[in-house]
Design an enzyme around this catalytic site. Structure first.
Site, PDB file in Angstrom:
ATOM      1  N   HIS A  84       0.847  -1.197   0.000  1.00  0.00           N
ATOM      2  CA  HIS A  84       0.000   0.000   0.000  1.00  0.00           C
ATOM      3  C   HIS A  84       0.874   1.235   0.000  1.00  0.00           C
ATOM      4  O   HIS A  84       1.963   1.227   0.585  1.00  0.00           O
ATOM      5  CB  HIS A  84      -0.938   0.008   1.214  1.00  0.00           C
ATOM      6  CG  HIS A  84      -2.096   0.919   1.022  1.00  0.00           C
ATOM      7  ND1 HIS A  84      -2.040   2.255   1.339  1.00  0.00           N
ATOM      8  CD2 HIS A  84      -3.315   0.693   0.488  1.00  0.00           C
ATOM      9  CE1 HIS A  84      -3.195   2.809   1.024  1.00  0.00           C
ATOM     10  NE2 HIS A  84      -3.981   1.893   0.504  1.00  0.00           N
ATOM     11  N   ASP A 131      -7.735  -5.847  -0.810  1.00  0.00           N
ATOM     12  CA  ASP A 131      -8.131  -6.749  -1.896  1.00  0.00           C
ATOM     13  C   ASP A 131      -7.753  -8.204  -1.679  1.00  0.00           C
ATOM     14  O   ASP A 131      -8.103  -9.050  -2.492  1.00  0.00           O
ATOM     15  CB  ASP A 131      -7.522  -6.259  -3.220  1.00  0.00           C
ATOM     16  CG  ASP A 131      -8.313  -5.096  -3.779  1.00  0.00           C
ATOM     17  OD1 ASP A 131      -9.546  -5.151  -3.716  1.00  0.00           O
ATOM     18  OD2 ASP A 131      -7.694  -4.126  -4.247  1.00  0.00           O
TER      19      ASP A 131
HETATM   20  N1  ACO Z   1       4.265  -7.337  -4.832  1.00  0.00           N
HETATM   21  C1  ACO Z   1       5.590  -7.299  -5.024  1.00  0.00           C
HETATM   22  N2  ACO Z   1       6.345  -6.190  -4.842  1.00  0.00           N
HETATM   23  C2  ACO Z   1       5.679  -5.086  -4.434  1.00  0.00           C
HETATM   24  C3  ACO Z   1       4.310  -5.063  -4.198  1.00  0.00           C
HETATM   25  C4  ACO Z   1       3.588  -6.246  -4.408  1.00  0.00           C
HETATM   26  N3  ACO Z   1       2.289  -6.302  -4.207  1.00  0.00           N
HETATM   27  N4  ACO Z   1       3.958  -3.835  -3.783  1.00  0.00           N
HETATM   28  C5  ACO Z   1       5.063  -3.094  -3.783  1.00  0.00           C
HETATM   29  N5  ACO Z   1       6.095  -3.842  -4.167  1.00  0.00           N
HETATM   30  C6  ACO Z   1       7.485  -3.425  -4.300  1.00  0.00           C
HETATM   31  C7  ACO Z   1       7.712  -2.793  -5.653  1.00  0.00           C
HETATM   32  O1  ACO Z   1       8.075  -3.719  -6.643  1.00  0.00           O
HETATM   33  C8  ACO Z   1       8.824  -1.823  -5.329  1.00  0.00           C
HETATM   34  O2  ACO Z   1      10.024  -2.552  -5.251  1.00  0.00           O
HETATM   35  P1  ACO Z   1      11.389  -1.950  -5.860  1.00  0.00           P
HETATM   36  O3  ACO Z   1      11.617  -0.678  -5.091  1.00  0.00           O
HETATM   37  O4  ACO Z   1      12.384  -3.028  -5.600  1.00  0.00           O
HETATM   38  O5  ACO Z   1      11.113  -1.716  -7.309  1.00  0.00           O
HETATM   39  C9  ACO Z   1       8.486  -1.358  -3.932  1.00  0.00           C
HETATM   40  O6  ACO Z   1       7.718  -2.398  -3.332  1.00  0.00           O
HETATM   41  C10 ACO Z   1       7.690  -0.073  -3.914  1.00  0.00           C
HETATM   42  O7  ACO Z   1       6.575  -0.208  -4.785  1.00  0.00           O
HETATM   43  P2  ACO Z   1       5.821   1.028  -5.450  1.00  0.00           P
HETATM   44  O8  ACO Z   1       5.010   0.536  -6.595  1.00  0.00           O
HETATM   45  O9  ACO Z   1       6.757   2.153  -5.711  1.00  0.00           O
HETATM   46  O10 ACO Z   1       4.933   1.476  -4.253  1.00  0.00           O
HETATM   47  P3  ACO Z   1       3.551   2.119  -4.376  1.00  0.00           P
HETATM   48  O11 ACO Z   1       3.344   2.928  -3.161  1.00  0.00           O
HETATM   49  O12 ACO Z   1       3.363   2.860  -5.643  1.00  0.00           O
HETATM   50  O13 ACO Z   1       2.654   0.808  -4.385  1.00  0.00           O
HETATM   51  C11 ACO Z   1       0.739  -0.428  -4.768  1.00  0.00           C
HETATM   52  C12 ACO Z   1       1.375   0.694  -3.966  1.00  0.00           C
HETATM   53  C13 ACO Z   1       0.518   0.039  -6.210  1.00  0.00           C
HETATM   54  C14 ACO Z   1      -0.626  -0.736  -4.136  1.00  0.00           C
HETATM   55  C15 ACO Z   1       1.636  -1.688  -4.754  1.00  0.00           C
HETATM   56  O14 ACO Z   1       1.840  -2.127  -3.445  1.00  0.00           O
HETATM   57  C16 ACO Z   1       1.090  -2.816  -5.624  1.00  0.00           C
HETATM   58  O15 ACO Z   1       1.319  -2.847  -6.831  1.00  0.00           O
HETATM   59  N6  ACO Z   1       0.320  -3.765  -5.008  1.00  0.00           N
HETATM   60  C17 ACO Z   1      -0.293  -4.840  -5.775  1.00  0.00           C
HETATM   61  C18 ACO Z   1      -1.604  -4.365  -6.382  1.00  0.00           C
HETATM   62  C19 ACO Z   1      -2.674  -4.207  -5.348  1.00  0.00           C
HETATM   63  O16 ACO Z   1      -2.867  -5.056  -4.485  1.00  0.00           O
HETATM   64  N7  ACO Z   1      -3.430  -3.107  -5.466  1.00  0.00           N
HETATM   65  C20 ACO Z   1      -4.542  -2.798  -4.551  1.00  0.00           C
HETATM   66  C21 ACO Z   1      -4.127  -1.716  -3.604  1.00  0.00           C
HETATM   67  S1  ACO Z   1      -5.428  -1.306  -2.494  1.00  0.00           S
HETATM   68  C22 ACO Z   1      -6.512  -0.481  -3.477  1.00  0.00           C
HETATM   69  O17 ACO Z   1      -6.185   0.271  -4.336  1.00  0.00           O
HETATM   70  C23 ACO Z   1      -7.916  -0.759  -3.305  1.00  0.00           C
END
Ligand code: ACO
Length: 388
Positions: A268, A319
């Protein structure tokens, strides 16, 4: 308020607007440091246990929980607005049957007449009435579209049932037990708002241009769709099916992480630990698994959670467990995003009304990193527009 007039090139880029506070809001507090979520000051985990969807809608719209008679009035008003408007009744069957449910909902929602939809100039009562109409209609559009897609006639709404009871009845085709209705209502309450998330921001961006409320909500539905936002829930259930059984979860997750793929339902932008909604949803999923005697999905998710925590240190978000609950209620995974949208309607409309009350065009800038200004090539300067 003093306006910044600085040179945009000298400003830092806030990618994904991370950490940017665009406006004040008194609707929802998302306390990422302590992993807490409050609607108008009330802890969402308490509301999920003790409040109806109507209570929470009133709370989000007005700032206060309704009295008993206000709750009943809202219950009756929402029930009275559930019928599909005549114009849409003829339009819905024209939406292609193979369209994904959330795309179909977005299309249907945008076909609601924006002519009578309130915009900032409209008085507060008209805005509130439209918020109620959109909230009441979303389940009708979703369930009518599902049935039309299967070649079945839509089910008429039942005004004797509450908002969530009638939504669940029309999703599943029968009136459900008190326990099932309570679980479904808790899930709707948990999804009703979430501060300045991406779809709410999209709604507020549209509203900030003085666009009408229907346009704001349509923008929000379009933005909810992506798998990084509300589309993640459906993908969680696809992942569960690919894993098949709990003992295969760890191998599956490790392979995915080695390929640097994201695990849906984890991570998140704001919470530092577990999303408080996931805590309640995990518990509801476990209760449903015990009650139905079918714990396969819940058990796979528990193993997925253990594996992701161990190998990547990530926590579940809203989710991860909701699909398991929907499955236990007989709802297919394709409807995940649409139920999310219906539940979020009070939140989106509350934010649109808040935006209308203190309007300022949301208009960020980009830092230009392209080619510097240059001359057109000589062989292009003689061409007259339209001479081809
Ligand atoms: N699985 C694997 N790695 C992850 C995940 C994940 N679910 N979430 C974050 N990371 C990693 C990223 O790959 C990144 O790693 P890196 O720095 O080595 O490249 C690091 O954590 C930071 O990720 P960002 O995308 O920059 O963080 P952000 O704050 O933008 O992410 C997000 C938030 C988009 C929700 C992310 O956690 C994600 O993609 N989750 C999976 C999708 C998901 O479950 N979405 C629902 C969110 S809740 C909602 O909207 C209702």
């Amino acid at each position: 308020m003093a306006r910044s007039t600085g040179n945009p090139r000298s400003k830092e880029v806030a990618r994904g607007l991370e950490g940017v506070i665009e406006s004040d809001s008194s609707i929802t507090l998302l306390d990422g440091a302590s992993n807490k979520l409050y609607y108008r000051g009330y802890d969402v985990t308490e509301l999920a246990r003790h409040s109806t969807f109507e209570d929470v809608a009133e709370l989000l719209w007005t700032g206060e929980l309704p009295t008993l008679s206000q709750r009943n009035n809202l219950l009756h008003r929402l029930a009275s607005m559930r019928k599909c408007p005549p114009g849409l009744r003829t339009f819905l069957p024209q939406i292609p049957r193979d369209m994904a449910p959330l795309d179909a909902l977005r299309t249907a929602m945008s076909a609601l007449s924006p002519h009578d939809a309130p915009s900032p100039g409209t008085d507060g009562a008209a805005q509130r009435e439209m918020a109620e109409r959109l909230t009441s209609l979303a389940p009708t559009l979703i369930t009518d579209l599902v049935r039309l897609g299967k070649g079945m006639a839509p089910l008429d709404p039942d005004p004797s049932l509450s908002h969530s009871e009638d939504f669940l009845r029309r999703l599943t085709g029968s009136i459900r037990s008190q326990e099932e209705n309570r679980v479904f209502e808790s899930v709707l309450v948990l999804h009703a708002d979430h501060e300045m998330n991406t779809s709410t921001f999209a709604a507020r961006v549209a509203a900030s241009t003085s666009a009408d409320m229907v346009s704001g909500v349509t923008s929000a539905i379009a933005t909810l769709k992506g798998p990084l936002h509300g589309g993640a829930g459906e993908q969680v259930m696809e992942m569960v099916e690919s894993i098949g059984k709990p003992e295969d979860a760890d191998r599956f997750i490790r392979a995915k992480l080695e390929r640097r793929e994201r695990i849906m339902g984890f991570g998140h932008r704001v919470y530092r630990g577990e999303d408080p909604r996931a805590t309640v949803l995990r518990e509801l999923s476990r209760e449903r698994a015990e009650r139905t005697g079918d714990s396969r999905i819940h058990d796979i998710l528990t193993e997925v959670e253990r594996s992701v925590r161990k190998h990547r240190g990530l926590f579940p978000n809203v989710d991860l467990y909701s699909g398991s609950i929907y499955h236990s209620l007989g709802i297919s995974r394709e409807l995940h995003g649409s139920i999310f949208a219906a539940a979020r309607m009070p939140g989106w409309t509350a934010h649109i009304m808040e935006e209308y009350a203190d309007l300022r065009l949301i208009c960020p800038q980009a830092r230009y990193v392209g080619r510097p200004p240059r001359q057109l090539p000589e062989d292009r300067t003689g061409v007259v527009a339209g001479s081809r």
